[in-house]
Write a protein that holds these residues in place. Structure first.
Motif, PDB file in Angstrom:
ATOM      1  N   ILE A 278       0.834  -1.207   0.000  1.00 31.45           N
ATOM      2  CA  ILE A 278       0.000   0.000   0.000  1.00 31.45           C
ATOM      3  C   ILE A 278       0.866   1.253   0.000  1.00 31.45           C
ATOM      4  N   LYS A 279       1.949   1.239   0.757  1.00 27.51           N
ATOM      5  CA  LYS A 279       2.815   2.423   0.830  1.00 27.51           C
ATOM      6  C   LYS A 279       3.592   2.680  -0.463  1.00 27.51           C
ATOM      7  N   THR A 280       3.945   1.623  -1.186  1.00 20.82           N
ATOM      8  CA  THR A 280       4.769   1.808  -2.388  1.00 20.82           C
ATOM      9  C   THR A 280       3.961   1.951  -3.669  1.00 20.82           C
ATOM     10  N   SER A 281       2.693   1.608  -3.654  1.00 23.44           N
ATOM     11  CA  SER A 281       1.885   1.654  -4.870  1.00 23.44           C
ATOM     12  C   SER A 281       1.139   2.981  -4.982  1.00 23.44           C
ATOM     13  N   GLN A 282       1.254   3.614  -6.117  1.00 22.68           N
ATOM     14  CA  GLN A 282       0.534   4.862  -6.380  1.00 22.68           C
ATOM     15  C   GLN A 282      -0.950   4.601  -6.659  1.00 22.68           C
TER      16      GLN A 282
ATOM     17  N   TYR B   5      -6.339   3.015   2.499  1.00 27.32           N
ATOM     18  CA  TYR B   5      -5.873   3.823   3.631  1.00 27.32           C
ATOM     19  C   TYR B   5      -6.251   3.128   4.943  1.00 27.32           C
ATOM     20  N   PHE B   6      -7.510   2.694   5.036  1.00 22.72           N
ATOM     21  CA  PHE B   6      -7.964   1.992   6.239  1.00 22.72           C
ATOM     22  C   PHE B   6      -7.328   0.612   6.344  1.00 22.72           C
ATOM     23  N   LEU B   7      -7.139  -0.053   5.225  1.00 21.50           N
ATOM     24  CA  LEU B   7      -6.504  -1.372   5.230  1.00 21.50           C
ATOM     25  C   LEU B   7      -5.057  -1.285   5.727  1.00 21.50           C
ATOM     26  N   PHE B   8      -4.366  -0.204   5.383  1.00 22.56           N
ATOM     27  CA  PHE B   8      -3.010   0.022   5.886  1.00 22.56           C
ATOM     28  C   PHE B   8      -3.014   0.061   7.411  1.00 22.56           C
TER      29      PHE B   8
END
Length: 193
Positions: free
Chosen positions: A47-51, A59-62
């Motif tokens: 999630i952090k590396t994918s645009q 965002y919530f899944l992170f």
């Protein structure tokens, strides 16, 4: 608040006292803990590396993966280490810290799941207003609110535990500290349900 604590250490009885079964507990907890860590850290990194994964759902899944990683870390490493020792003891302060973090990350997971349900509701029932209602600022505010509420909930659990008179036995018939097993150890004449 009345503070009556005579017990300084607790003995965690764990899942079993049999040495062979302790090895099974060790292997089981180690396997599932590592799987949980690897799975959640892969989700977080993806999630952090994918645009492309910038929607509120991700965002919530992170934050759900992050809280799940922290939640499993409050219990599993201690259980793994305790399965290697003959007698598992934990100090009163360590026990309260474990209760705090267990409730903090447990309630945080629940609240984030509720936020994910709200996100899905808005996406399905208000699709034209979705980006307005679930903006990044709103999502950040909602996550901040659930963090504060989870912290307040955890502090309430700690204050409840601190107000109890621990004067009797110190054996917890469980593999980690939580309020339910601790309630069995208090002086029953002063306990009010």
């Amino acid at each position: 608040m009345q503070l009556s604590i005579n017990v300084t250490n607790f003995l965690l009885l764990g899942l079993t006292q049999d040495p062979r079964r302790k090895n099974i507990v060790l292997a089981t907890f180690l396997f599932f803990y590592m799987e949980t860590l690897v799975g959640n850290l892969l989700i977080i990194a993806t999630i952090k590396t994918s645009q492309a994964l910038g929607s509120p759902m991700y965002y919530f899944l992170f934050y759900l993966s992050l809280s799940d990683t922290c939640f499993s870390t409050t219990v599993a490493p201690r259980t793994i280490v305790d399965s290697l020792t003959k007698e598992a003891t934990i100090s009163f302060s360590e026990c309260l810290i474990q209760v705090f973090y267990f409730h903090l990350f447990g309630s945080l997971e629940i609240f984030i799941l509720i936020l994910m349900a709200v996100d899905h509701y808005v996406a399905i029932c208000k699709p034209l207003h979705y980006m307005t209602v679930m903006s990044h600022q709103v999502c950040g505010t909602l996550v901040s609110i659930v963090c504060v509420v989870s912290c307040v909930h955890s502090l309430a659990q700690i204050f409840q535990a601190l107000s109890l008179p621990f004067c009797g036995p110190n054996e917890i018939d469980h593999y980690f500290c939580d309020l339910q097993p601790l309630l069995k150890l208090i002086n029953s004449s002063s306990y009010i349900e």
